[in-house]
Write a protein that holds these residues in place. Structure first.
Motif, PDB file in Angstrom:
ATOM      1  N   HIS A 139      92.190  94.503   1.553  1.00 25.21           N
ATOM      2  CA  HIS A 139      91.458  95.698   1.149  1.00 25.21           C
ATOM      3  C   HIS A 139      90.622  95.358  -0.085  1.00 25.21           C
ATOM      4  O   HIS A 139      91.044  94.542  -0.916  1.00 25.21           O
ATOM      5  CB  HIS A 139      92.418  96.836   0.806  1.00 25.21           C
ATOM      6  N   PRO A 140      89.440  95.988  -0.254  1.00 28.71           N
ATOM      7  CA  PRO A 140      88.601  95.695  -1.425  1.00 28.71           C
ATOM      8  C   PRO A 140      89.288  96.084  -2.730  1.00 28.71           C
ATOM      9  O   PRO A 140      90.050  97.058  -2.781  1.00 28.71           O
ATOM     10  CB  PRO A 140      87.353  96.559  -1.187  1.00 28.71           C
ATOM     11  N   HIS A 243      90.767  99.872  -2.789  1.00 29.33           N
ATOM     12  CA  HIS A 243      90.037 100.843  -1.963  1.00 29.33           C
ATOM     13  C   HIS A 243      90.487 100.670  -0.505  1.00 29.33           C
ATOM     14  O   HIS A 243      89.861  99.964   0.282  1.00 29.33           O
ATOM     15  CB  HIS A 243      88.537 100.656  -2.133  1.00 29.33           C
ATOM     16  N   THR A 244      91.572 101.345  -0.192  1.00 28.03           N
ATOM     17  CA  THR A 244      92.270 101.099   1.058  1.00 28.03           C
ATOM     18  C   THR A 244      91.484 101.583   2.268  1.00 28.03           C
ATOM     19  O   THR A 244      90.874 102.660   2.258  1.00 28.03           O
ATOM     20  CB  THR A 244      93.641 101.794   1.049  1.00 28.03           C
ATOM     21  N   TRP A 245      91.535 100.776   3.321  1.00 27.10           N
ATOM     22  CA  TRP A 245      91.079 101.226   4.629  1.00 27.10           C
ATOM     23  C   TRP A 245      92.099 102.223   5.178  1.00 27.10           C
ATOM     24  O   TRP A 245      93.302 102.066   4.990  1.00 27.10           O
ATOM     25  CB  TRP A 245      90.966 100.041   5.588  1.00 27.10           C
ATOM     26  N   THR A 246      91.619 103.249   5.865  1.00 32.89           N
ATOM     27  CA  THR A 246      92.506 104.269   6.432  1.00 32.89           C
ATOM     28  C   THR A 246      92.259 104.401   7.934  1.00 32.89           C
ATOM     29  O   THR A 246      91.215 103.987   8.454  1.00 32.89           O
ATOM     30  CB  THR A 246      92.265 105.640   5.783  1.00 32.89           C
ATOM     31  N   ARG A 247      93.214 105.003   8.616  1.00 30.41           N
ATOM     32  CA  ARG A 247      93.024 105.275  10.037  1.00 30.41           C
ATOM     33  C   ARG A 247      91.877 106.263  10.241  1.00 30.41           C
ATOM     34  O   ARG A 247      91.179 106.215  11.260  1.00 30.41           O
ATOM     35  CB  ARG A 247      94.327 105.820  10.637  1.00 30.41           C
ATOM     36  N   TYR A 248      91.682 107.141   9.275  1.00 25.26           N
ATOM     37  CA  TYR A 248      90.555 108.080   9.376  1.00 25.26           C
ATOM     38  C   TYR A 248      89.228 107.317   9.360  1.00 25.26           C
ATOM     39  O   TYR A 248      88.310 107.648  10.124  1.00 25.26           O
ATOM     40  CB  TYR A 248      90.606 109.075   8.213  1.00 25.26           C
ATOM     41  N   ALA A 249      89.144 106.299   8.517  1.00 27.81           N
ATOM     42  CA  ALA A 249      87.921 105.495   8.476  1.00 27.81           C
ATOM     43  C   ALA A 249      87.681 104.796   9.810  1.00 27.81           C
ATOM     44  O   ALA A 249      86.546 104.709  10.297  1.00 27.81           O
ATOM     45  CB  ALA A 249      87.995 104.473   7.346  1.00 27.81           C
ATOM     46  N   ALA A 309      80.016  94.734   3.838  1.00 28.94           N
ATOM     47  CA  ALA A 309      79.129  95.416   2.896  1.00 28.94           C
ATOM     48  C   ALA A 309      79.858  95.929   1.660  1.00 28.94           C
ATOM     49  O   ALA A 309      79.213  96.296   0.675  1.00 28.94           O
ATOM     50  CB  ALA A 309      78.423  96.580   3.585  1.00 28.94           C
ATOM     51  N   GLN A 310      81.187  95.942   1.678  1.00 26.92           N
ATOM     52  CA  GLN A 310      81.937  96.559   0.590  1.00 26.92           C
ATOM     53  C   GLN A 310      82.206  95.621  -0.589  1.00 26.92           C
ATOM     54  O   GLN A 310      82.785  96.046  -1.586  1.00 26.92           O
ATOM     55  CB  GLN A 310      83.263  97.106   1.108  1.00 26.92           C
ATOM     56  N   ALA A 311      81.828  94.389  -0.489  1.00 24.16           N
ATOM     57  CA  ALA A 311      82.071  93.460  -1.594  1.00 24.16           C
ATOM     58  C   ALA A 311      81.004  92.374  -1.556  1.00 24.16           C
ATOM     59  O   ALA A 311      80.176  92.312  -0.639  1.00 24.16           O
ATOM     60  CB  ALA A 311      83.465  92.849  -1.495  1.00 24.16           C
ATOM     61  N   ARG A 312      81.036  91.532  -2.551  1.00 24.39           N
ATOM     62  CA  ARG A 312      80.062  90.453  -2.664  1.00 24.39           C
ATOM     63  C   ARG A 312      80.759  89.115  -2.464  1.00 24.39           C
ATOM     64  O   ARG A 312      81.960  88.987  -2.706  1.00 24.39           O
ATOM     65  CB  ARG A 312      79.414  90.482  -4.056  1.00 24.39           C
ATOM     66  N   PRO A 313      80.001  88.102  -2.037  1.00 26.49           N
ATOM     67  CA  PRO A 313      80.598  86.765  -1.944  1.00 26.49           C
ATOM     68  C   PRO A 313      80.883  86.203  -3.320  1.00 26.49           C
ATOM     69  O   PRO A 313      80.420  86.731  -4.343  1.00 26.49           O
ATOM     70  CB  PRO A 313      79.525  85.953  -1.214  1.00 26.49           C
TER      71      PRO A 313
END
Length: 399
Positions: A139-140, A243-249, A309-313
């Motif tokens: 997760h980010p 910034h957790t991924w969720t089942r809703y997402a 898209a949620q983070a950078r390298p």
């Protein structure tokens, strides 16, 4: 010189930062007993002097030319307007929203909390640590530092819409933690939507009432109420926001993928009957087609695209990269750039820096590269290695 986060992890061969530095629990134990379930206090989890310090605060606020929103200021639960602590930095740096260190000093001396935001972008040791934790958790991770004067607090009781690890760096801070009034809030469900419920819950008995001292770590799932106050000296703590991924997402992405399929259905693009004043009998037909589209939809590409898209390298130095390209030979050592979220989709490599197509003959070489190990350019083929170095997919391996 204090050890780096990487050296800390290396000292416990094969053990990640979650166990070695934050909780003392293996990933399996943390996932089973704690993750997204309950708060966890870990005493003397680690020495965090390699990550952040009072000297780092002074460096960032006075010498780095930081701009908003890399810093915000709060006092007694109120966020202070940016214009109160920003100004132009003078000749050659006339941008008007750079931090004004004199204004910051006056506010801090008057009891305000300084919040250094997105340290995963501005402070190398924190960036490296956050990247490792993000890789372990899947997760980010965002990192903020909270610097609070003695006997002061920055924010009232509230909850976050992301999980957090609180790492006490310096000083001591008393934390009052209470169970959620709205478990597992989504990102568009902030505590301010339930202000009265939060205020009422804050009157009740705390689930955790403790003073964090340097080296202590507190984990809070999203939704858990908390408030904190510095004790007899300046308190500095890092908050690692997960910034957790969720089942809703996932459901949102599945719905988007299904709707994309329905765009190609001529009947779904059709106009409703003339004079219609409601969905009437149309809704059953639409529901049937929507269910069928959801059944067929593949949301995995959208998931991976959103995740990229949620983070950078990982950082890339242009001069070191140019030197690596100019000096490339069969014995040159290279490796995959970190945090690329690189995936092979057939003969196409998809990354955070773009996508690249390869002939079938190169796919096994690219697959080998994705394990993250150090390779020689000769192993990959000098021409392929040069292409990927120029694209920012490979970087020179440290000697």
């Amino acid at each position: 010189m204090p050890p780096t986060a990487l050296q800390h992890a290396d000292a416990t061969a094969g053990v990640g930062v979650l166990k070695a530095r934050l909780t003392g629990l293996s990933q399996e134990e943390f996932a089973r007993d704690v993750w997204a379930r309950t708060a966890l206090l870990t005493r003397r989890a680690s020495d965090f002097s390699d990550l952040f310090s009072a000297e780092a605060v002074d460096e960032l606020t006075s010498r780095r030319g930081l701009r908003t929103p890399f810093l915000r200021v709060a006092k007694d639960g109120v966020t202070i307007p940016d214009a109160s602590f920003t100004s132009s930095a003078g000749v050659g740096a006339t941008i008007g929203d750079q931090l004004d260190d004199t204004a910051l000093w006056c506010m801090f001396a008057d009891g305000a909390t300084l919040v250094l935001q997105a340290l995963q972008r501005t402070w190398g040791p924190v960036a490296d640590f956050s990247a490792r934790l993000s890789t372990e958790l899947g997760h980010p991770v965002q990192a903020n530092a909270y610097v609070t004067p003695p006997q002061n607090r920055g924010f009232d009781d509230h909850y976050d819409v992301h999980d957090v690890f609180v790492l006490q760096i310096a000083g001591a801070k008393r934390w009052l933690v209470r169970e959620p009034v709205h478990p597992d809030p989504l990102r568009d469900q902030p505590w301010t939507d339930r202000r009265s419920a939060v205020a009422e819950a804050a009157k009740g008995q705390a689930h955790i009432d403790t003073v964090l001292e340097p080296g202590d770590v507190l984990y809070l799932p999203r939704g858990w109420l908390h408030a904190a106050q510095a004790q007899g000296e300046v308190s500095i703590h890092l908050t690692l926001g997960i910034h957790t991924w969720t089942r809703y997402a996932l459901a949102e992405q599945l719905a988007q993928s299904a709707l994309a399929l329905l765009r190609d259905d001529p009947q779904m693009r059709g106009t409703l009957p003339l004079g219609v004043d409601g969905p009437g009998g149309e809704i059953d037909a639409v529901r049937e087609r929507l269910v069928a589209a959801v059944t067929k939809a593949d949301s995995a590409p959208l998931f991976h695209r959103t995740r990229r898209a949620q983070a950078r390298p990982a950082p890339l130095g242009p001069l070191a990269q140019l030197e690596a390209v100019d000096g490339l030979g069969p014995h040159s050592r290279v490796r995959l750039r970190g945090q690329l979220e690189a995936r092979l989709e057939g003969p196409r490599l998809v990354t955070r820096v773009g996508w690249f197509d390869f002939p079938e003959t190169d796919v096994p070489l690219v697959t080998r590269m994705l394990d993250g190990g150090v390779r020689t350019a000769g192993e990959l083929g000098v021409e392929l290695a040069e292409r990927l170095l120029r694209a920012g997919v490979l970087v020179p391996a440290e000697q």
